[in-house]
Design a protein around this motif. Structure first.
Motif, PDB file in Angstrom:
ATOM      1  N   GLU A   1       0.825  -1.213   0.000  1.00 12.01           N
ATOM      2  CA  GLU A   1       0.000   0.000   0.000  1.00 12.01           C
ATOM      3  C   GLU A   1       0.854   1.256   0.000  1.00 12.01           C
ATOM      4  O   GLU A   1       0.462   2.289  -0.546  1.00 12.01           O
TER       5      GLU A   1
ATOM      6  N   CYS B   1      -6.581  -7.444  -5.831  1.00 14.99           N
ATOM      7  CA  CYS B   1      -6.061  -7.860  -7.130  1.00 14.99           C
ATOM      8  C   CYS B   1      -6.859  -9.063  -7.631  1.00 14.99           C
ATOM      9  O   CYS B   1      -7.247  -9.928  -6.853  1.00 14.99           O
TER      10      CYS B   1
ATOM     11  N   THR C   1       1.658   1.927  -3.584  1.00 18.05           N
ATOM     12  CA  THR C   1       0.524   1.998  -4.508  1.00 18.05           C
ATOM     13  C   THR C   1      -0.492   3.029  -4.037  1.00 18.05           C
ATOM     14  O   THR C   1      -0.537   4.146  -4.561  1.00 18.05           O
ATOM     15  N   ILE C   2      -1.293   2.693  -3.041  1.00 17.07           N
ATOM     16  CA  ILE C   2      -2.383   3.570  -2.606  1.00 17.07           C
ATOM     17  C   ILE C   2      -1.869   4.941  -2.196  1.00 17.07           C
ATOM     18  O   ILE C   2      -2.452   5.971  -2.548  1.00 17.07           O
TER      19      ILE C   2
ATOM     20  N   VAL D   1      -2.182   5.023  -6.731  1.00 17.07           N
ATOM     21  CA  VAL D   1      -2.389   3.895  -7.639  1.00 17.07           C
ATOM     22  C   VAL D   1      -3.213   2.837  -6.928  1.00 17.07           C
ATOM     23  O   VAL D   1      -2.879   2.412  -5.811  1.00 17.07           O
ATOM     24  N   ASP D   2      -4.297   2.405  -7.562  1.00 19.57           N
ATOM     25  CA  ASP D   2      -5.146   1.360  -7.007  1.00 19.57           C
ATOM     26  C   ASP D   2      -4.509   0.008  -7.324  1.00 19.57           C
ATOM     27  O   ASP D   2      -4.370  -0.359  -8.489  1.00 19.57           O
ATOM     28  N   PRO D   3      -4.121  -0.793  -6.289  1.00 18.87           N
ATOM     29  CA  PRO D   3      -3.489  -2.084  -6.580  1.00 18.87           C
ATOM     30  C   PRO D   3      -4.410  -3.045  -7.315  1.00 18.87           C
ATOM     31  O   PRO D   3      -3.929  -3.998  -7.943  1.00 18.87           O
ATOM     32  N   ALA D   4      -5.721  -2.807  -7.266  1.00 17.03           N
ATOM     33  CA  ALA D   4      -6.651  -3.670  -7.995  1.00 17.03           C
ATOM     34  C   ALA D   4      -6.467  -3.540  -9.504  1.00 17.03           C
ATOM     35  O   ALA D   4      -6.894  -4.414 -10.261  1.00 17.03           O
ATOM     36  N   ARG D   5      -5.835  -2.455  -9.957  1.00 19.20           N
ATOM     37  CA  ARG D   5      -5.581  -2.270 -11.387  1.00 19.20           C
ATOM     38  C   ARG D   5      -4.300  -2.955 -11.832  1.00 19.20           C
ATOM     39  O   ARG D   5      -3.994  -2.996 -13.021  1.00 19.20           O
TER      40      ARG D   5
END
Length: 695
Positions: free
Chosen positions: A437, A472, A440-441, A445-449
């Motif tokens: 996180e 993810c 990313t967050i 940046v959304d880690p799900a992307r």
């Protein structure tokens, strides 16, 4: 058959990757040997030879290239075992390393002590001299001061010297004179001159980099010379290279001349490999790359296909450690590897890391004298690891010793041994989530992307669960993941970089100025490469800022030095880059150029496809093993090899190869890709496939 070899010497295991002419890669591991790092590498080569029915001498004789990376340099600085170094500076400025540049991570926490300088004050020596910002000599260099310096070198048993004089980047005459004096008086004494190593504008960064480099020279020069000599004795006749913190490789002799570039070399390679596999197997240019070894969990973010980079690499923590003064691949690390030690603190809370059992004695289950509970012990107790199959069957594990190590923790927490083991993995996983996180967050940046690319021998134990917790939809396990950094070294290019500081307003530069700067860069590059840079692709760049700003940004200039007619395009590129980075550009403000640079890149694998790992043969007959999963308890689950997997297989199950184990929990499934395996996870919105997950 000709081959290329790369080795990554970690704190727990030494990884070897061998790339053959047909594009296949074989990976092998052996426990690291801290007292003799080469021995661990040779043991891994012995494992490769045993598998192929040959000898390590035969393998080394066939190697055209051998690429080296290790944690030896950074460990020397972090543990304080680097050389006894003296710092020489201009009279009146002895506190450069102490005052630094300011900055605190917790500005109102006054319990944090002020960090100690890299070189203590008693080993900081002042020489009378002064050059101004225009390069004019205001005070000549005092010969008597040099004699006092020589006396101090002998008296204090100095092993290396770093020299950083004011404005030597404009006129290095005094620094060169100090260097000549020391070379004549002490021919074997390693000396680093700041204007040669890092000609940057900021005094602290230049001084810090010079001291780091000097402190590493006695350690790394001897180590690298011994490493190459041992390889030659074993039959290697090819080119010896070393990995740099910037994600490239250089001749090992060049690394010995400036060992500061080895400080972050090992972790820098995993993003190189992760980027390639994310693009090839998931069609994604955004990836979270993790590398879980025995000592640390390293994480980096590849965004828009670009390697993560930082201009401020700190050794020992931001503001509290020592800045290198050089750009580096940006990798964050936490102590949550397979050998990380678990314990219960005074408040009764379970803690994991940052201390590690390392390779000696290693986790308790290794049976080498370790008694502390580690992540590896917990995974063994939960049934995730095969006691007889660890390290390809060459290193059996002892489940009884693992349970014995975890018993005191279970008692302190008042829970069962298996529950304590599960708690160890959960706490380690939480540290990993927070580290991901952070890159990313907290950077928008959304880690799900992103696709999660899991590397390192211990990554498979928790990577699918990490992907689920982060949202993810896909987790990629390249078949070469157990040796991700070594494989990244094989994928890297030869990369050399030089810089000069020439402060000027962009709109005031004349044709003569630009021609002179280009000539200086070319001369520096020629001296740096010493003939080994033939055929390299060139990339010029500048570092500039708006007038009255403090920090610079980098602007690429292309393959040639720009002329006066190109300045409008350079200015437009600066405004556009500033707007992309900070959300605003200011075309009305003047642009100040602080420094210019030139990179030379030589592609090492021109025309080759992404390599594939050698296929492991399937094991005979169906296998099942008792393992513990959250929400299910202890259940008998299938144990497969990568060769057993065709169409996606739902969890819970365990996938085993020679050097890694992948735990696939309920709600996930795992299938094959071109270069390994990919797990997809059922989220609340339903299950999706790998291609949709990568979008």
């Amino acid at each position: 058959m000709a081959c290329r070899i790369a080795v990554d010497i970690g704190g727990t295991f030494s990884d070897v990757a061998i790339e053959f002419e047909d594009g296949s890669i074989a990976i092998h591991k052996a426990p690291s040997t801290p007292d003799d790092p080469v021995a661990g590498v040779l043991a891994a080569l012995d494992a490769a030879a045993a598998r192929d029915g040959t000898s390590r001498r035969t393998i080394l004789a066939a190697a055209e290239v051998f690429i080296y990376t290790s944690t030896k340099a950074i460990n020397a600085i972090v543990t304080g075992s680097a050389a006894r170094t003296a710092f020489v500076t201009t009279a009146g400025h002895p506190d450069i390393l102490l005052l630094r540049e300011g900055g605190r991570t917790e500005p109102f926490d006054y319990t944090v002590p002020f960090p100690a300088p890299l070189v203590p004050r008693r080993l900081t020596f002042q020489v009378a001299e002064r050059i101004d910002a225009a390069g004019r000599i205001l005070t000549p260099l005092d010969p008597a001061g040099l004699e006092r310096l020589a006396e101090a070198v002998e008296r204090e048993r100095i092993e290396a010297v770093a020299v950083c004089l004011l404005w030597s980047i404009v006129n290095p005459v005094h620094e060169r004179a100090v260097g000549r004096f020391l070379a004549e008086r002490f021919p074997d004494l390693p000396v680093t001159l700041s204007h040669e190593l890092n000609p940057c504008l900021r005094e602290y960064r230049r001084a810090s980099s010079a001291c780091l480099d000097a402190a590493l020279k006695p350690v790394m020069t001897a180590h690298l010379a011994d490493f190459e000599a041992r390889l030659r004795q074993e039959g290697f006749e090819g080119t010896a290279l070393a990995v740099t913190s910037q994600g490239g490789v250089v001749p090992i002799a060049a690394m010995a001349r400036a060992p500061i570039h080895a400080l972050n070399s090992g972790p820098a390679m995993a993003p190189v490999a992760g980027r390639a596999f994310a693009a090839a197997d998931a069609g994604s240019n955004t990836a979270v790359v993790i590398d879980t070894g025995g000592t640390t969990f390293d994480v980096s973010l590849v965004a828009d296909g670009r390697l993560p980079a930082t201009q401020e690499l700190w050794i020992g923590g931001r503001y509290r450690g020592h800045i290198t003064g050089f750009p580096s691949v940006d990798v964050s690390s936490v102590g949550a590897g397979g050998g990380s030690i678990a314990g219960v603190d005074e408040g009764g809370l379970l803690q994991v890391g940052p201390a590690s059992a390392g390779a000696v004695p290693g986790p308790a289950c290794y049976g080498r004298g370790g008694t502390a509970a580690t992540v590896t012990d917990a995974a063994l107790v939960l049934g995730y690891l095969d006691p007889a199959g660890f390290l390809g069957g060459r290193m059996p594990l002892d489940p009884a010793l693992a349970r014995t190590a975890i018993e005191p923790l279970a008692a302190a927490l008042d829970i069962g041994i298996e529950a304590a083991a599960a708690a160890i993995l959960e706490v380690a996983g939480e540290q990993m989530v927070q580290a991901i996180e952070e890159v990313t967050i907290r950077r928008g940046v959304d880690p799900a992307r992103a696709v999660l690319v899991a590397g390192g021998g211990a990554a498979g134990l928790g990577a699918v669960e990490l992907g689920r917790r982060l949202g993810c939809r896909a987790v990629l396990f390249p078949s070469m993941a157990p040796a991700m950094s070594a494989v990244g070294a094989l994928l890297s290019d030869m990369l050399r970089e030089v810089r000069v500081t020439r402060f000027a307003r962009l709109d005031s530069l004349s044709a003569a100025d630009l021609e002179r700067i280009g000539a200086d860069l070319s001369a520096r590059l020629a001296a740096e490469t010493a003939g080994d840079g033939a055929g390299a692709a060139l990339e010029y760049f500048l570092e500039g800022r708006y007038e009255r700003q403090i920090w610079e940004i980098e602007i690429p200039l292309g393959a040639g030095m720009p002329g006066p007619g190109d300045m409008a395009a350079v200015r437009a590129a600066f405004d556009a880059t500033h707007a992309r980075l900070f959300g605003i550009g200011d075309p009305r403000s003047a642009v100040e150029v602080v420094s210019w640079g030139l990179r030379a890149r030589t592609v090492q694998r021109a025309g080759r496809e992404l390599p594939r790992a050698e296929a492991e043969p399937p094991r005979p007959g169906p296998r099942r093993r008792r393992a513990v999963f959250a929400g299910l308890g202890a259940v008998a689950v299938p144990v497969l090899t990568p060769a057993d997997i065709g169409s996606p297989v739902p969890g819970p199950l365990i996938v085993e190869s020679a050097y890694t184990t992948i735990v696939v929990p309920p709600g996930a499934e795992i299938g094959v890709t071109a270069h390994g395996l990919m797990a997809t996870i059922r989220q609340a919105s339903g299950e999706i496939g790998p291609r949709e997950a990568a979008a």
